[in-house]
Write an enzyme that holds these catalytic residues in place. Structure first.
Site, PDB file in Angstrom:
ATOM      1  CB  SER A  71      -0.934  -0.054   1.277  1.00 49.41           C
ATOM      2  OG  SER A  71      -2.063  -0.684   0.878  1.00 49.41           O
ATOM      3  CE  LYS A  74      -4.652   1.731  -0.612  1.00 53.11           C
ATOM      4  NZ  LYS A  74      -4.418   0.606   0.224  1.00 53.11           N
ATOM      5  CB  SER A 132      -4.371   1.558   4.237  1.00 51.90           C
ATOM      6  OG  SER A 132      -3.417   1.110   3.029  1.00 51.90           O
TER       7      SER A 132
END
Length: 300
Positions: A71, A74, A132
């Protein structure tokens, strides 16, 4: 005779004193500079730290070896959204069933967005970066990609992520997802991720979001009433445990293991870096703390 011995002793003492003085003087000249602090050992397979002010490297460990990023992807998702021309952070996005189905299907981290709710772009960015949320990432990709179908819009958005990486001069980064749930070709390196984060941190909105510990969004339901969402908590444990921490983003996954892109400011100096493929949440934080402390020691 006695005088001679005394004289010899005095001469010897003087010679020793001169030699000692020379050694002291030389010692002062060759004293280890402040930068000569011992580089730490980290468990993570890859690590990189730089001085955010000028981009100079402070620490490297397999810094240019490509790995799955989880993640931490992101960060680029947020950077692309915030780079949109005429961006309206208060524009509302209606949450689609597909976003919810997607996180369930992939057993992914989520912001628990509710189908039919209207959520602002700003709120989606908090949902993206704090808990997240892969549902928030999907909503943003769908909103800011171009095309007549959702698939086209998502592909377009991922294309923007790759263009942004190229524009930063990154040779070892490629995205095939908007959230880090890759399809075999989603990777970066500690050095590249650090550069992406450093670039993203130029946005005041991004900086505000990634240093926020908790955020409560108020969304608009299908019927027009206000829904107060459960608070989103930032997954970056450094915010509460390392003085001066200002961001940035966690990541994890079966292939990525445990990742953390981190930044802290002390005495007006900002150190920013990345650890990839550590062994646990606590270990990635321990690795990051070591590297931050080392970075500040190098900067003096």
């Amino acid at each position: 005779m006695i005088t001679g011995i005394k004289g010899t002793r005095i001469r010897r003492a003087a010679a020793v004193a001169v030699t000692s003085g020379a050694l002291l003087a030389t010692g002062a000249l060759t004293a280890a500079p402040a930068q000569a602090v011992t580089a730490p050992s980290i468990v993570a397979k890859g690590g990189y730290v730089m001085n955010n002010a000028n981009g100079s490297s402070l620490y490297t460990k397999a810094a240019d070896t490509t790995r799955s990023t989880g993640s931490t992807t992101k960060i680029m998702t947020a950077k692309v959204v915030l780079a949109q021309s005429n961006l309206n952070l208060d524009a509302k996005v209606t949450i689609q069933k597909e976003y919810s189905d997607y996180v369930v299907r992939n057993n992914a981290s989520q912001a628990h967005l509710i189908v039919g709710d209207k959520v602002t772009v700003r709120q989606l960015l908090y949902g993206l970066m704090l808990p997240s949320g892969c549902d928030a990432a999907y909503a943003l990709a769908d909103k800011f990609g171009t095309g007549t179908t959702r698939a086209q819009r998502v592909a377009s958005f991922i294309g923007k992520m790759n263009t942004a990486a190229k524009n930063l001069g990154l040779k070892n980064t490629h995205f095939d997802s908007f959230d880090g749930i890759g399809h075999g070709s989603n990777y970066s390196t500690p050095r590249d991720l650090t550069k992406i984060a450093s670039s993203a941190m130029k946005s005041s909105t991004f900086r505000t979001i990634v240093k926020t510990k908790t955020y409560t969004a108020k969304t608009i339901t299908k019927t027009g009433s206000t829904r107060t969402m459960n608070p989103w908590t930032n997954t970056n444990g450094l915010l509460g445990s390392y003085s001066g921490t200002i961001g940035v983003k966690t990541g994890s996954g079966p292939e990525a293991k445990y990742c953390l892109v981190f930044a802290a400011t002390r005495n007006g100096k900002t150190v920013i870096g990345t650890v990839l493929a550590s062994t646990s949440i606590s270990q990635r934080e321990a690795d990051a703390k070591k590297l931050l402390t080392y970075g500040f020691a190098k900067l003096g």
